[in-house]
Design a protein around this motif. Structure first.
Motif, PDB file in Angstrom:
ATOM      1  N   THR A  27       0.735  -1.174   0.121  1.00  0.00           N
ATOM      2  CA  THR A  27      -0.039   0.049   0.109  1.00  0.00           C
ATOM      3  C   THR A  27       0.695   1.086   0.074  1.00  0.00           C
ATOM      4  OG1 THR A  27      -0.074  -0.191   2.339  1.00  0.00           O
ATOM      5  CG2 THR A  27      -1.946  -1.303   1.325  1.00  0.00           C
ATOM      6  N   PRO A  28       0.147   2.329  -0.360  1.00  0.00           N
ATOM      7  CA  PRO A  28       1.335   3.454  -0.509  1.00  0.00           C
ATOM      8  C   PRO A  28       1.790   3.917   0.874  1.00  0.00           C
ATOM      9  CG  PRO A  28      -0.858   3.948  -1.813  1.00  0.00           C
ATOM     10  CD  PRO A  28      -0.880   2.657  -1.066  1.00  0.00           C
ATOM     11  N   GLY A  29       3.135   4.462   0.806  1.00  0.00           N
ATOM     12  CA  GLY A  29       3.798   4.642   1.947  1.00  0.00           C
ATOM     13  C   GLY A  29       4.164   3.417   2.824  1.00  0.00           C
ATOM     14  N   LYS A  30       3.950   2.257   2.326  1.00  0.00           N
ATOM     15  CA  LYS A  30       4.193   1.201   3.398  1.00  0.00           C
ATOM     16  C   LYS A  30       5.148   0.164   2.687  1.00  0.00           C
ATOM     17  CE  LYS A  30       0.069   0.871   6.263  1.00  0.00           C
ATOM     18  NZ  LYS A  30      -0.904   0.176   6.845  1.00  0.00           N
ATOM     19  N   GLU A  31       5.846  -0.632   3.462  1.00  0.00           N
ATOM     20  CA  GLU A  31       6.909  -1.677   2.774  1.00  0.00           C
ATOM     21  C   GLU A  31       6.028  -2.760   2.099  1.00  0.00           C
ATOM     22  OE1 GLU A  31      10.447   0.217   3.753  1.00  0.00           O
ATOM     23  OE2 GLU A  31      10.266  -1.708   2.794  1.00  0.00           O
ATOM     24  N   ARG A  32       6.362  -3.289   1.133  1.00  0.00           N
ATOM     25  CA  ARG A  32       5.958  -4.672   0.733  1.00  0.00           C
ATOM     26  C   ARG A  32       5.782  -5.857   1.786  1.00  0.00           C
ATOM     27  NH1 ARG A  32       8.124  -6.389  -4.890  1.00  0.00           N
ATOM     28  NH2 ARG A  32       7.008  -4.741  -5.565  1.00  0.00           N
ATOM     29  N   GLU A  33       4.641  -6.104   1.653  1.00  0.00           N
ATOM     30  CA  GLU A  33       4.555  -7.388   2.687  1.00  0.00           C
ATOM     31  C   GLU A  33       4.106  -8.759   2.185  1.00  0.00           C
ATOM     32  OE1 GLU A  33       1.560  -6.108   5.903  1.00  0.00           O
ATOM     33  OE2 GLU A  33      -0.107  -6.565   4.466  1.00  0.00           O
ATOM     34  N   PHE A  34       4.647  -9.598   3.143  1.00  0.00           N
ATOM     35  CA  PHE A  34       4.421 -10.973   2.329  1.00  0.00           C
ATOM     36  C   PHE A  34       2.722 -11.280   2.857  1.00  0.00           C
ATOM     37  CE2 PHE A  34       4.765 -15.435   2.066  1.00  0.00           C
ATOM     38  CZ  PHE A  34       4.091 -16.168   3.136  1.00  0.00           C
ATOM     39  N   VAL A  35       2.352 -12.199   1.882  1.00  0.00           N
ATOM     40  CA  VAL A  35       0.829 -12.553   2.173  1.00  0.00           C
ATOM     41  C   VAL A  35       0.830 -14.424   2.174  1.00  0.00           C
ATOM     42  CG1 VAL A  35      -1.450 -12.718   1.044  1.00  0.00           C
ATOM     43  CG2 VAL A  35       0.084 -10.704   0.896  1.00  0.00           C
ATOM     44  N   ALA A  36       1.393 -14.788   1.359  1.00  0.00           N
ATOM     45  CA  ALA A  36       1.132 -16.346   1.248  1.00  0.00           C
ATOM     46  C   ALA A  36       2.392 -16.840   0.057  1.00  0.00           C
ATOM     47  CB  ALA A  36      -0.132 -16.601   0.632  1.00  0.00           C
ATOM     48  N   ALA A  37       2.780 -18.103   0.573  1.00  0.00           N
ATOM     49  CA  ALA A  37       3.818 -18.856  -0.543  1.00  0.00           C
ATOM     50  C   ALA A  37       3.330 -20.147  -0.401  1.00  0.00           C
ATOM     51  CB  ALA A  37       5.158 -18.398  -0.056  1.00  0.00           C
ATOM     52  N   ILE A  38       3.839 -20.904  -1.766  1.00  0.00           N
ATOM     53  CA  ILE A  38       3.613 -22.397  -1.766  1.00  0.00           C
ATOM     54  C   ILE A  38       4.695 -23.235  -2.380  1.00  0.00           C
ATOM     55  CG2 ILE A  38       2.531 -21.947  -4.057  1.00  0.00           C
ATOM     56  CD1 ILE A  38       0.414 -23.850  -3.246  1.00  0.00           C
ATOM     57  N   ALA A  39       4.884 -24.340  -2.017  1.00  0.00           N
ATOM     58  CA  ALA A  39       6.004 -25.056  -2.456  1.00  0.00           C
ATOM     59  C   ALA A  39       5.711 -25.571  -3.653  1.00  0.00           C
ATOM     60  CB  ALA A  39       5.952 -26.234  -1.656  1.00  0.00           C
ATOM     61  N   ARG A  40       6.962 -26.084  -4.438  1.00  0.00           N
ATOM     62  CA  ARG A  40       6.890 -26.358  -5.697  1.00  0.00           C
ATOM     63  C   ARG A  40       5.716 -27.387  -6.111  1.00  0.00           C
ATOM     64  NH1 ARG A  40      12.086 -25.874  -4.044  1.00  0.00           N
ATOM     65  NH2 ARG A  40      13.444 -24.608  -5.391  1.00  0.00           N
ATOM     66  N   ASN A  41       5.540 -28.376  -5.303  1.00  0.00           N
ATOM     67  CA  ASN A  41       4.618 -29.325  -5.580  1.00  0.00           C
ATOM     68  C   ASN A  41       3.159 -29.070  -5.154  1.00  0.00           C
ATOM     69  OD1 ASN A  41       4.894 -29.800  -2.975  1.00  0.00           O
ATOM     70  ND2 ASN A  41       5.813 -32.158  -3.238  1.00  0.00           N
ATOM     71  N   GLY A  42       2.909 -27.857  -4.290  1.00  0.00           N
ATOM     72  CA  GLY A  42       1.731 -27.648  -3.922  1.00  0.00           C
ATOM     73  C   GLY A  42       1.383 -28.333  -2.405  1.00  0.00           C
ATOM     74  N   ASN A  43       2.337 -28.823  -1.773  1.00  0.00           N
ATOM     75  CA  ASN A  43       2.160 -29.610  -0.721  1.00  0.00           C
ATOM     76  C   ASN A  43       2.383 -28.940   0.860  1.00  0.00           C
ATOM     77  OD1 ASN A  43       4.799 -29.670  -0.513  1.00  0.00           O
ATOM     78  ND2 ASN A  43       4.873 -32.102  -0.228  1.00  0.00           N
ATOM     79  N   GLN A  44       2.925 -27.644   0.547  1.00  0.00           N
ATOM     80  CA  GLN A  44       3.189 -27.027   1.532  1.00  0.00           C
ATOM     81  C   GLN A  44       2.845 -25.618   1.359  1.00  0.00           C
ATOM     82  OE1 GLN A  44       7.105 -27.164   3.046  1.00  0.00           O
ATOM     83  NE2 GLN A  44       6.820 -25.991   4.634  1.00  0.00           N
ATOM     84  N   ALA A  45       2.235 -24.806   2.208  1.00  0.00           N
ATOM     85  CA  ALA A  45       1.973 -23.235   2.116  1.00  0.00           C
ATOM     86  C   ALA A  45       2.214 -22.679   3.376  1.00  0.00           C
ATOM     87  CB  ALA A  45       0.518 -23.227   1.716  1.00  0.00           C
ATOM     88  N   THR A  46       2.433 -21.290   3.579  1.00  0.00           N
ATOM     89  CA  THR A  46       2.620 -20.495   4.554  1.00  0.00           C
ATOM     90  C   THR A  46       1.920 -19.440   4.388  1.00  0.00           C
ATOM     91  OG1 THR A  46       4.214 -19.527   6.195  1.00  0.00           O
ATOM     92  CG2 THR A  46       4.830 -19.393   3.919  1.00  0.00           C
ATOM     93  N   TYR A  47       1.414 -18.670   5.440  1.00  0.00           N
ATOM     94  CA  TYR A  47       0.645 -17.401   5.305  1.00  0.00           C
ATOM     95  C   TYR A  47       0.947 -16.524   6.399  1.00  0.00           C
ATOM     96  CZ  TYR A  47      -2.541 -20.406   2.540  1.00  0.00           C
ATOM     97  OH  TYR A  47      -3.144 -21.133   1.748  1.00  0.00           O
ATOM     98  N   LYS A  48       0.805 -14.945   6.069  1.00  0.00           N
ATOM     99  CA  LYS A  48       0.511 -13.963   7.052  1.00  0.00           C
ATOM    100  C   LYS A  48      -0.451 -14.244   7.807  1.00  0.00           C
ATOM    101  CE  LYS A  48      -0.012  -9.015   7.126  1.00  0.00           C
ATOM    102  NZ  LYS A  48       0.934  -8.685   7.764  1.00  0.00           N
ATOM    103  N   ASP A  49      -0.091 -13.836   9.205  1.00  0.00           N
ATOM    104  CA  ASP A  49      -1.085 -14.067  10.027  1.00  0.00           C
ATOM    105  C   ASP A  49      -2.532 -13.552  10.066  1.00  0.00           C
ATOM    106  OD1 ASP A  49       1.153 -14.400  13.135  1.00  0.00           O
ATOM    107  OD2 ASP A  49       0.747 -15.974  11.578  1.00  0.00           O
TER     108      ASP A  49
END
Length: 125
Positions: free
Chosen positions: A40-62
Motif C-alpha cells: 500500500t502507498p507509504g508502506k513496505e511490501r509485505e508477505f501474504v502467502a507462499a506455496i511449495a513447488r509441488n503444492g503440498n506446503q503453504a505458509t501465510y501471513k497471520d
C-alpha cells in the motif's frame, strides 16, 4: 527467467471474495516456489502467502490465515490466491513472485528474484 502476469484484481465490498491468478511463462512453474506479496502507498511490501513447488506446503501471513488460500496448477503454470472475507485493510497492489533458488515456501522477500507488475485490490467498507 520467468515472466509473471497477475490478473483478477478489482473492487469488492467488505466480506466479499476475489481470486487472483498469476501466470508464469518462460520456465516450468513446478521448478519454482511461488508467493504473493502486497503493498500500500507509504508502506513496505509485505508477505501474504507462499506455496511449495509441488503444492503440498503453504505458509501465510497471520492476518490472512483462514481467509486466504494459495494454490497452484503446475500443468497450467498458474498460481492462485483465493481471498475470502475481505476487509478494507486488505486493499493493496498484490504481486506474485517466484523464487528460483528457495528450498521451501518462505516469507522472506529476499528469497524471491522474479516479480510480476501487480494487480490492484480495493475493498470498500
Amino acid at each position: 527467467q520467468v515472466q509473471l502476469v497477475e490478473s483478477g484484481g478489482g473492487l469488492v465490498q467488505a466480506g466479499g471474495s476475489l481470486r487472483l491468478s498469476c501466470s508464469a511463462s518462460g520456465r516450468t512453474a513446478s521448478s519454482i516456489i511461488m508467493g504473493w506479496f502486497r503493498r500500500t502507498p507509504g508502506k513496505e511490501r509485505e508477505f501474504v502467502a507462499a506455496i511449495a513447488r509441488n503444492g503440498n506446503q503453504a505458509t501465510y501471513k497471520d492476518s490472512v490465515r483462514g481467509r486466504f488460500t494459495i494454490s497452484r496448477d503446475n500443468p497450467k503454470n498458474t498460481v492462485y490466491l483465493q481471498m475470502n472475507s475481505l476487509k478494507p485493510e486488505d486493499t493493496a497492489v498484490y504481486s506474485c513472485a517466484a523464487s528460483s533458488f528457495g528450498a521451501s515456501p518462505t516469507s522472506s522477500i529476499g528469497a524471491y528474484d522474479m516479480w510480476g507488475q501487480g494487480t490492484q485490490v480495493t475493498v470498500s467498507s
